[in-house]
Design a protein around this motif. Structure first.
Motif, PDB file in Angstrom:
ATOM      1  N   ARG A  57     -61.312 -24.461  19.541  1.00 59.55           N
ATOM      2  CA  ARG A  57     -62.629 -24.155  18.974  1.00 59.55           C
ATOM      3  C   ARG A  57     -63.611 -25.260  19.422  1.00 59.55           C
ATOM      4  O   ARG A  57     -63.210 -26.390  19.743  1.00 59.55           O
ATOM      5  CB  ARG A  57     -62.538 -24.073  17.456  1.00 59.55           C
ATOM      6  CG  ARG A  57     -61.440 -23.071  17.078  1.00 59.55           C
ATOM      7  CD  ARG A  57     -61.598 -22.394  15.770  1.00 59.55           C
ATOM      8  NE  ARG A  57     -60.437 -21.543  15.539  1.00 59.55           N
ATOM      9  CZ  ARG A  57     -60.328 -20.275  15.982  1.00 59.55           C
ATOM     10  NH1 ARG A  57     -61.330 -19.713  16.633  1.00 59.55           N
ATOM     11  NH2 ARG A  57     -59.233 -19.574  15.754  1.00 59.55           N
ATOM     12  N   THR A  70     -56.432 -12.463  18.312  1.00 59.70           N
ATOM     13  CA  THR A  70     -56.050 -13.199  17.100  1.00 59.70           C
ATOM     14  C   THR A  70     -56.834 -14.496  16.991  1.00 59.70           C
ATOM     15  O   THR A  70     -57.367 -14.840  15.924  1.00 59.70           O
ATOM     16  CB  THR A  70     -54.539 -13.489  17.140  1.00 59.70           C
ATOM     17  OG1 THR A  70     -53.834 -12.256  17.062  1.00 59.70           O
ATOM     18  CG2 THR A  70     -54.117 -14.396  16.002  1.00 59.70           C
ATOM     19  N   ARG A  81     -53.910 -10.092  10.146  1.00 60.82           N
ATOM     20  CA  ARG A  81     -53.655  -9.862  11.569  1.00 60.82           C
ATOM     21  C   ARG A  81     -52.244  -9.303  11.763  1.00 60.82           C
ATOM     22  O   ARG A  81     -52.026  -8.405  12.588  1.00 60.82           O
ATOM     23  CB  ARG A  81     -53.832 -11.182  12.334  1.00 60.82           C
ATOM     24  CG  ARG A  81     -53.559 -11.061  13.821  1.00 60.82           C
ATOM     25  CD  ARG A  81     -54.491 -10.104  14.507  1.00 60.82           C
ATOM     26  NE  ARG A  81     -54.171  -9.972  15.925  1.00 60.82           N
ATOM     27  CZ  ARG A  81     -54.437  -8.906  16.658  1.00 60.82           C
ATOM     28  NH1 ARG A  81     -55.032  -7.858  16.119  1.00 60.82           N
ATOM     29  NH2 ARG A  81     -54.125  -8.884  17.945  1.00 60.82           N
ATOM     30  N   LYS A  82     -51.302  -9.822  10.999  1.00 64.01           N
ATOM     31  CA  LYS A  82     -49.917  -9.332  11.122  1.00 64.01           C
ATOM     32  C   LYS A  82     -49.873  -7.848  10.745  1.00 64.01           C
ATOM     33  O   LYS A  82     -49.161  -7.066  11.388  1.00 64.01           O
ATOM     34  CB  LYS A  82     -48.983 -10.133  10.208  1.00 64.01           C
ATOM     35  CG  LYS A  82     -48.573 -11.465  10.802  1.00 64.01           C
ATOM     36  CD  LYS A  82     -47.595 -12.185   9.899  1.00 64.01           C
ATOM     37  CE  LYS A  82     -47.045 -13.395  10.609  1.00 64.01           C
ATOM     38  NZ  LYS A  82     -46.191 -14.223   9.760  1.00 64.01           N
ATOM     39  N   PRO A  99     -48.331 -18.897  13.690  1.00 60.13           N
ATOM     40  CA  PRO A  99     -48.345 -18.010  12.514  1.00 60.13           C
ATOM     41  C   PRO A  99     -48.204 -16.525  12.862  1.00 60.13           C
ATOM     42  O   PRO A  99     -47.732 -15.741  12.063  1.00 60.13           O
ATOM     43  CB  PRO A  99     -49.705 -18.281  11.883  1.00 60.13           C
ATOM     44  CG  PRO A  99     -50.588 -18.690  13.014  1.00 60.13           C
ATOM     45  CD  PRO A  99     -49.708 -19.362  14.031  1.00 60.13           C
ATOM     46  N   VAL A 100     -48.657 -16.140  14.038  1.00 65.27           N
ATOM     47  CA  VAL A 100     -48.665 -14.708  14.398  1.00 65.27           C
ATOM     48  C   VAL A 100     -48.164 -14.577  15.828  1.00 65.27           C
ATOM     49  O   VAL A 100     -48.632 -15.287  16.714  1.00 65.27           O
ATOM     50  CB  VAL A 100     -50.108 -14.120  14.332  1.00 65.27           C
ATOM     51  CG1 VAL A 100     -50.120 -12.670  14.824  1.00 65.27           C
ATOM     52  CG2 VAL A 100     -50.660 -14.201  12.918  1.00 65.27           C
ATOM     53  N   MET A 124     -66.849 -14.736   9.241  1.00 67.55           N
ATOM     54  CA  MET A 124     -65.643 -14.399   8.502  1.00 67.55           C
ATOM     55  C   MET A 124     -64.919 -15.670   8.063  1.00 67.55           C
ATOM     56  O   MET A 124     -64.362 -15.716   6.974  1.00 67.55           O
ATOM     57  CB  MET A 124     -64.719 -13.559   9.398  1.00 67.55           C
ATOM     58  CG  MET A 124     -63.603 -12.939   8.602  1.00 67.55           C
ATOM     59  SD  MET A 124     -62.561 -11.988   9.674  1.00 67.55           S
ATOM     60  CE  MET A 124     -61.304 -11.491   8.597  1.00 67.55           C
ATOM     61  N   ARG A 125     -64.930 -16.685   8.983  1.00 64.13           N
ATOM     62  CA  ARG A 125     -64.223 -17.908   8.671  1.00 64.13           C
ATOM     63  C   ARG A 125     -64.801 -18.554   7.429  1.00 64.13           C
ATOM     64  O   ARG A 125     -64.065 -19.151   6.648  1.00 64.13           O
ATOM     65  CB  ARG A 125     -64.325 -18.889   9.829  1.00 64.13           C
ATOM     66  CG  ARG A 125     -63.567 -18.409  11.061  1.00 64.13           C
ATOM     67  CD  ARG A 125     -63.393 -19.540  12.045  1.00 64.13           C
ATOM     68  NE  ARG A 125     -62.432 -20.537  11.535  1.00 64.13           N
ATOM     69  CZ  ARG A 125     -62.451 -21.795  11.898  1.00 64.13           C
ATOM     70  NH1 ARG A 125     -63.376 -22.247  12.721  1.00 64.13           N
ATOM     71  NH2 ARG A 125     -61.566 -22.642  11.444  1.00 64.13           N
ATOM     72  N   ARG A 127     -60.227 -12.923  15.304  1.00 64.33           N
ATOM     73  CA  ARG A 127     -59.727 -12.998  13.906  1.00 64.33           C
ATOM     74  C   ARG A 127     -59.802 -14.407  13.355  1.00 64.33           C
ATOM     75  O   ARG A 127     -59.552 -14.617  12.173  1.00 64.33           O
ATOM     76  CB  ARG A 127     -58.290 -12.479  13.820  1.00 64.33           C
ATOM     77  CG  ARG A 127     -58.131 -11.044  14.321  1.00 64.33           C
ATOM     78  CD  ARG A 127     -58.739 -10.024  13.363  1.00 64.33           C
ATOM     79  NE  ARG A 127     -58.555  -8.665  13.888  1.00 64.33           N
ATOM     80  CZ  ARG A 127     -59.457  -8.017  14.629  1.00 64.33           C
ATOM     81  NH1 ARG A 127     -60.625  -8.580  14.925  1.00 64.33           N
ATOM     82  NH2 ARG A 127     -59.211  -6.793  15.069  1.00 64.33           N
ATOM     83  N   GLY A 128     -60.084 -15.379  14.218  1.00 62.40           N
ATOM     84  CA  GLY A 128     -60.293 -16.737  13.729  1.00 62.40           C
ATOM     85  C   GLY A 128     -59.032 -17.427  13.258  1.00 62.40           C
ATOM     86  O   GLY A 128     -59.078 -18.324  12.409  1.00 62.40           O
ATOM     87  N   ILE A 129     -57.906 -17.050  13.821  1.00 58.49           N
ATOM     88  CA  ILE A 129     -56.640 -17.629  13.359  1.00 58.49           C
ATOM     89  C   ILE A 129     -56.222 -18.737  14.323  1.00 58.49           C
ATOM     90  O   ILE A 129     -56.307 -18.574  15.539  1.00 58.49           O
ATOM     91  CB  ILE A 129     -55.550 -16.539  13.312  1.00 58.49           C
ATOM     92  CG1 ILE A 129     -55.894 -15.526  12.206  1.00 58.49           C
ATOM     93  CG2 ILE A 129     -54.178 -17.131  13.060  1.00 58.49           C
ATOM     94  CD1 ILE A 129     -55.035 -14.286  12.223  1.00 58.49           C
ATOM     95  N   GLY A 130     -55.749 -19.858  13.770  1.00 61.21           N
ATOM     96  CA  GLY A 130     -55.178 -20.927  14.597  1.00 61.21           C
ATOM     97  C   GLY A 130     -56.213 -21.937  15.070  1.00 61.21           C
ATOM     98  O   GLY A 130     -57.426 -21.742  14.964  1.00 61.21           O
ATOM     99  N   GLN A 163     -56.928 -19.263   6.199  1.00 65.29           N
ATOM    100  CA  GLN A 163     -56.117 -19.026   7.396  1.00 65.29           C
ATOM    101  C   GLN A 163     -54.928 -18.129   7.072  1.00 65.29           C
ATOM    102  O   GLN A 163     -54.590 -17.220   7.832  1.00 65.29           O
ATOM    103  CB  GLN A 163     -55.587 -20.355   7.951  1.00 65.29           C
ATOM    104  CG  GLN A 163     -56.485 -21.017   8.980  1.00 65.29           C
ATOM    105  CD  GLN A 163     -56.573 -20.238  10.283  1.00 65.29           C
ATOM    106  OE1 GLN A 163     -55.630 -20.176  11.055  1.00 65.29           O
ATOM    107  NE2 GLN A 163     -57.718 -19.631  10.530  1.00 65.29           N
ATOM    108  N   SER A 194     -53.192 -11.954  21.619  1.00 68.09           N
ATOM    109  CA  SER A 194     -53.330 -13.347  21.179  1.00 68.09           C
ATOM    110  C   SER A 194     -54.768 -13.810  21.258  1.00 68.09           C
ATOM    111  O   SER A 194     -55.251 -14.523  20.379  1.00 68.09           O
ATOM    112  CB  SER A 194     -52.481 -14.248  22.072  1.00 68.09           C
ATOM    113  OG  SER A 194     -51.171 -14.290  21.596  1.00 68.09           O
ATOM    114  N   LEU A 220     -56.070 -14.620   6.807  1.00 66.76           N
ATOM    115  CA  LEU A 220     -56.372 -14.071   8.135  1.00 66.76           C
ATOM    116  C   LEU A 220     -55.081 -13.742   8.880  1.00 66.76           C
ATOM    117  O   LEU A 220     -54.979 -12.719   9.565  1.00 66.76           O
ATOM    118  CB  LEU A 220     -57.204 -15.075   8.943  1.00 66.76           C
ATOM    119  CG  LEU A 220     -58.643 -15.288   8.447  1.00 66.76           C
ATOM    120  CD1 LEU A 220     -59.282 -16.460   9.195  1.00 66.76           C
ATOM    121  CD2 LEU A 220     -59.482 -14.038   8.637  1.00 66.76           C
ATOM    122  N   VAL A 221     -54.103 -14.635   8.757  1.00 68.64           N
ATOM    123  CA  VAL A 221     -52.820 -14.408   9.437  1.00 68.64           C
ATOM    124  C   VAL A 221     -52.167 -13.135   8.899  1.00 68.64           C
ATOM    125  O   VAL A 221     -51.684 -12.294   9.669  1.00 68.64           O
ATOM    126  CB  VAL A 221     -51.893 -15.621   9.249  1.00 68.64           C
ATOM    127  CG1 VAL A 221     -50.462 -15.266   9.600  1.00 68.64           C
ATOM    128  CG2 VAL A 221     -52.369 -16.788  10.095  1.00 68.64           C
TER     129      VAL A 221
END
Lengths: 457, 331
Positions: free
Chosen positions: B124, B200, A48-49, B188-189, A1-2, B204-207, A41, B197, A44-45
């Motif tokens: 990561r 996320t 997710r929100k 961000p979230v 996905m990234r 979800r690959g965030i951060g 990013q 978390s 994705l954020v």
């Protein structure tokens, strides 16, 4: 996905890089890649929100109260519907037009017949309540104030002030009767009373019963908020709809039953304040000195039949009171009787219903739809006991019998809005006496045209 | 003959015991990341209770942000026991609804915290942003994942760990407040709980870095692969003490007081402590902890009492309405 977004834009990146001078190409490409990563990013954020918001909404749904606004009123209910508050309203503006009365008896007039706020709801799964203030009369008053404890569909208890479970047409909602004024039959049954009634539906919902003890009121009367004497009255009603599950059968909509009251009364409040015509003109009242003193009872067989667009309602009532002409006078038993047969037909094809016609299409000029139209006809008779005259009622100023017809048109603009146009004609008979009547109302038939403009939700 | 009689009698007694065996249900309201711990623990406890009493016990679990879970119990969720992230959330059951006695924490050993944990960083693989310590989390361009301190107990441990680090390094509470404000600007979230978390960050690959319960970080490596993530141990972190208690009003009504008490007592048993250690929670039993040296990071730890004067003070100063978190997050 990234890397999905990077892969998506890779061809564009390559094409762009081909246009750039070689020296700056590597740096620019690196910057573009970084920018893309940052955008990825951000996406994705945001996703997710939204996911978190959806999860929170789903988690909150079982506890979130629901607000509903429609033609059934304004409803606030808990998520599980166990608790609710509903506010409804009823406004009826009438115009009464009396023919051939020379304007001398009753004004042709507008009347705010009813203006009610209906507050009802549920507290937990077993308890419901209703409070109805009325602002349409001379003074504001509480029409209904009661609560019901429903243990099961077969058994519940109603406490407070409510319509006595006796008259079929009286029990029908004020909003949905065939005619804008109920027949003379409703004058002989009790209206609102105070007490406790057990009620329920048994035999698979085919038999409805009510039985209870109330303070007891005179014919057609409403209770005040307390009993007028020491005596009480028992009331009971059973109404059967044995064919309600026979879908498609001509008798599916047949219902019949019988109701009655038995009690005792003492005093002037125990006798009726009087009977009125469809135009609400007084045509019978007892002499002021007449008092009730003893048992009274009523019996009323009743019938309601609906088949498609056709509806029929009939009832007969015998109301018996024991009265004295004065506090020391001889006791006599008087029996007044009334009956009516009403029929309606919905011209636009919708089903006739005891609970009101629901138009298939609401009135809308832009769509060219007109709502629903229903025609109705009625014959009603009221017979005063001859023994009432002259000891208990003046034969010169009171009827001994009335016969009334009614024809009407009901226009349902929507479920909530109805206009009715009814013509009533009532002829009067008096107890055998040579003396001409001095009551101007009785000098000729009452002919009246009553229009009603109603919103009920 | 005699042996046959004894065998029959034994069989008869077993049958009778089986016929009279009770079936009990408990509800354990826990914080977000303890799912795997209690799946294993509940199985073990059920077997223990069956062996001890002959009765069957089923434990239903509820998981979520610790603060949110406490509020659910206050609002009526019928928890027989709570196993929350911090004492302040358990205190709320007394403060708001008198569901437990005021001195609940004294009822079990180690202030009713049968296991502890701490806060580390999950990054990561390859640690592309070069995260080494708390200061790296406030650098521009570093995406930090941490839950909402208003709902998550883990988030409050994270917040206090960052605050104390900054206070010790920069010298004052004001400087620490600025530091934490900068950290939250990089978030961000805000999930409602620690497990959210982890989702996320990991799924979800965030951060770039997730501030995480130690057990969550190790679980992420185990579940998603050490080839995708790595743990960075900061120079300083907080000793997190998740606390447990029986909910007295509920067990009294349900008649489950005895089994609920045993359920929490068993967390302190050897088997309970082994299960905690296997799931990356630091057991109070040091002999058992020593058997799992690779399951726990080695770092300097401080306690909430040392740095903040206890949970009541910390909660009021930082996380109550108008506290430092509201001040920095509202900016």
């Amino acid at each position: 996905m990234r890397n999905s977004h990077l892969r998506k834009f890779a061809p564009a990146l390559l094409a762009l890089s081909a246009l750039l001078p070689a020296a700056t190409r590597a740096d620019e490409l690196s910057d573009l890649k970084e920018a893309l990563k940052a955008l990825e990013q951000k996406i994705l954020v945001l996703e997710r929100k939204q996911e978190i918001r959806d999860e929170a909404a789903t988690a909150a749904a079982p506890t979130t109260a629901k607000v509903t606004v429609n033609d059934k009123g304004y409803t606030l209910a808990s998520a599980d519907a166990a608790n609710s508050l509903r506010i409804r309203g009823l406004v009826q503006l009438d115009h009464r037009w009396f023919f051939e009365d020379d304007g001398s008896i009753q004004n042709n007039s507008f009347v705010l017949r009813r203006a009610r706020i209906i507050v009802e709801g549920a507290l937990g799964k077993q308890f419901t309540y209703q409070i109805v203030p009325e602002f349409g009369g001379a003074n504001p008053a509480i029409v209904d104030a009661n609560f019901t404890w429903t243990l099961s569909p077969e058994l519940g208890f109603k406490f407070g002030r409510f319509k006595s479970p006796v008259g079929l047409e009286l029990l029908q909602s004020d909003s949905w009767t065939f005619f804008n004024e109920r027949s003379v039959v409703s004058l002989l049954v009790p209206n609102r009373d105070l007490g406790i009634v057990a009620q329920g539906d048994v035999l698979g919902g085919k038999l409805n019963y009510s039985a209870g003890i109330v303070g007891g009121v005179a014919d057609g009367a409403n209770t005040t908020n307390s009993d007028f004497d020491n005596e009480k009255e028992v009331v009971g009603r059973v109404f059967a709809t044995p064919f309600k599950d026979n879908a498609g059968s001509p008798v599916q909509g047949l219902g019949f039953g019988i109701a009655g009251t038995y009690g005792r009364a003492k005093g002037t409040n125990g006798r009726t304040a009087g009977y009125r015509t469809d135009g609400q003109q007084a045509i019978f009242s007892y002499l002021a000195s007449t008092i009730t003193d003893g048992p009274n009872w009523r019996i009323t067989p009743q019938l309601d039949y609906r088949y498609g667009s056709f509806g029929l309602l009939g009832e007969y009532v015998v109301s018996t009171v024991n009265v004295r002409p004065s506090t020391t006078g001889k006791l006599s038993e008087l029996q007044n009787k009334a009956w009516q047969i009403s029929a309606g037909y919905v011209l636009t094809g919708e089903n006739s219903s005891y609970n009101g016609v629901v138009p298939a299409n609401d009135f809308s000029l832009s769509k060219g739809t007109w709502g629903a139209f229903e025609v109705a006809a009625r014959y009603a008779n009221l017979k005063i006991d001859n023994s009432a005259f002259p000891l208990f009622a003046n034969p010169v100023t009171n009827i001994s019998e009335s016969n009334g017809i009614g024809v009407g048109l009901n226009w349902y603009l929507s479920k909530a809005v109805r206009f009715t146009f009814d013509y009533y004609q009532t002829e009067f008979e008096r107890f055998a006496t040579a003396t001409p009547t001095t009551n101007p109302i009785l000098k000729s038939d009452e002919k009246t045209f009553i229009s009603r403009f109603q919103i009920a939700f | 003959m005699k042996s046959k009689f004894l065998l029959l009698a034994g069989l008869g007694l077993s049958l009778a015991a089986g016929l009279h065996a009770k079936s009990i249900e408990l509800l354990n309201v826990s914080y977000d990341p303890t799912r795997e711990l209690y799946v294993e623990y509940n199985k073990a406890f059920a077997a223990h209770w069956k062996a001890k009493t002959g009765d069957d016990v089923t434990i239903k679990q509820s998981h979520g942000g610790s603060g949110k879970q406490a509020r659910s119990v206050i609002d009526g969720l019928p928890a027989d026991v709570v196993t929350l992230a911090l004492a302040a959330d358990v205190d709320a059951l007394f403060e708001n609804a008198r569901l437990i006695p005021k001195d609940w924490q004294k009822r079990l050993a180690d202030n009713s915290a049968p296991y502890t944990s701490t806060i580390v960083f999950l990054v990561r693989k390859g640690n592309p942003k070069g995260i080494k310590d708390w200061d790296d989390l406030v650098k521009p361009g570093v995406g930090v994942v941490t839950p909402n301190p208003k709902t998550s107990g883990g988030a409050r441990w994270n917040y206090l760990a960052a605050w104390e680090f900054a206070k010790r390094k920069l010298g004052s509470d004001d400087a620490a407040k600025d530091f934490v404000a900068k950290l939250f600007k990089n978030v961000p979230v805000l999930d409602s709980g620690a497990r959210g978390s982890t989702t996320t960050f990991v799924q979800r690959g965030i951060g770039d870095v997730a501030i995480s319960w130690e057990n969550e970080a190790f679980l992420a490596l185990k579940e998603f692969g050490a080839d995708k993530f790595e743990i960075v141990v900061p120079s300083l972190s907080i000793l997190a003490e998740p606390t447990v208690t029986v909910v007295d009003k509920v067990v009294k009504k349900k008649g489950t007081a005895e089994v609920a008490k045993e359920y929490l007592d068993y967390l302190y048993s050897d088997e309970g402590q082994e299960i905690a250690a296997r799931n990356f929670y630091r057991p109070r039993n040091q002999a058992i902890a020593a058997k799992y040296p690779d399951n726990f990071a080695k770092l300097q730890l401080f306690t909430i009492d040392e740095a903040f004067g206890g949970w009541a003070k910390a909660q009021k100063t930082h996380f109550a309405d108008g506290g430092t978190f509201d001040q920095i997050y509202a900016k």
